[in-house]
Design a protein around this motif. Sequence first.
Motif, PDB file in Angstrom:
ATOM      1  N   ASN A  91      -0.168  -8.016   1.403  1.00 15.22           N
ATOM      2  CA  ASN A  91       0.584  -7.767   2.632  1.00 15.22           C
ATOM      3  C   ASN A  91       2.074  -7.789   2.294  1.00 15.22           C
ATOM      4  O   ASN A  91       2.610  -8.835   1.926  1.00 15.22           O
ATOM      5  N   THR A 100      -3.048 -11.122   2.543  1.00  9.63           N
ATOM      6  CA  THR A 100      -3.672  -9.808   2.338  1.00  9.63           C
ATOM      7  C   THR A 100      -3.959  -9.158   3.679  1.00  9.63           C
ATOM      8  O   THR A 100      -4.084  -9.832   4.700  1.00  9.63           O
ATOM      9  N   THR A 137      -6.309  -5.639   5.390  1.00  7.95           N
ATOM     10  CA  THR A 137      -7.375  -4.670   5.117  1.00  7.95           C
ATOM     11  C   THR A 137      -6.799  -3.265   5.267  1.00  7.95           C
ATOM     12  O   THR A 137      -6.143  -2.960   6.262  1.00  7.95           O
ATOM     13  N   GLU A 138      -7.060  -2.443   4.264  1.00 11.02           N
ATOM     14  CA  GLU A 138      -6.559  -1.068   4.248  1.00 11.02           C
ATOM     15  C   GLU A 138      -7.745  -0.116   4.182  1.00 11.02           C
ATOM     16  O   GLU A 138      -8.664  -0.321   3.406  1.00 11.02           O
ATOM     17  N   THR A 156     -12.933   0.423   2.819  1.00  7.27           N
ATOM     18  CA  THR A 156     -11.824  -0.500   3.071  1.00  7.27           C
ATOM     19  C   THR A 156     -11.651  -1.400   1.865  1.00  7.27           C
ATOM     20  O   THR A 156     -12.593  -1.612   1.091  1.00  7.27           O
ATOM     21  N   ARG A 157     -10.441  -1.925   1.730  1.00  6.09           N
ATOM     22  CA  ARG A 157     -10.154  -2.857   0.640  1.00  6.09           C
ATOM     23  C   ARG A 157      -9.054  -3.805   1.091  1.00  6.09           C
ATOM     24  O   ARG A 157      -8.274  -3.500   1.987  1.00  6.09           O
ATOM     25  N   GLU A 158      -9.019  -4.949   0.437  1.00 10.42           N
ATOM     26  CA  GLU A 158      -7.975  -5.931   0.704  1.00 10.42           C
ATOM     27  C   GLU A 158      -6.796  -5.636  -0.222  1.00 10.42           C
ATOM     28  O   GLU A 158      -6.974  -5.455  -1.433  1.00 10.42           O
TER      29      GLU A 158
END
Length: 124
Positions: A49, A71, A73-74, A44-46
């Motif tokens: 948005n 931001t 989380t993806e 995961t990464r920030e």
Amino acid sequence: MQTNISPVAVYPAAANTLLIRSISLGPPPAYYYELQNVTEVEKTREVANPAYISESVGLDGTIYPAQGDPTVTEAYTEQVVVVLKNGNVNMTIDQWDNWAAGPESEDDDYQLNCISANLGLTRA
């Protein structure tokens, strides 16, 4: 070119992928090979948005507060490749002589089949 192979023990892990690159045209052609352990890792990464609206000030001086989080989380998948063994290997003269003229699309499969066999590997 690369192909999945039936896992084979290569210290300190198991190789599940064969990668080959032609290094001479022959006859017979020679190849550089790598036995690799390839895994997919979930991470995961920030990220920014796209729906985030930052604080702003209107023409009349009204302050509009920020809306949403800046931001989010993806989740994504990363491929991790570990080279366990490498070297050089040749196609045999018989393999070279039996390489049928045909569409280029079949060349990769033929080469991968020959080199896999010469290394004692089974394509998955």
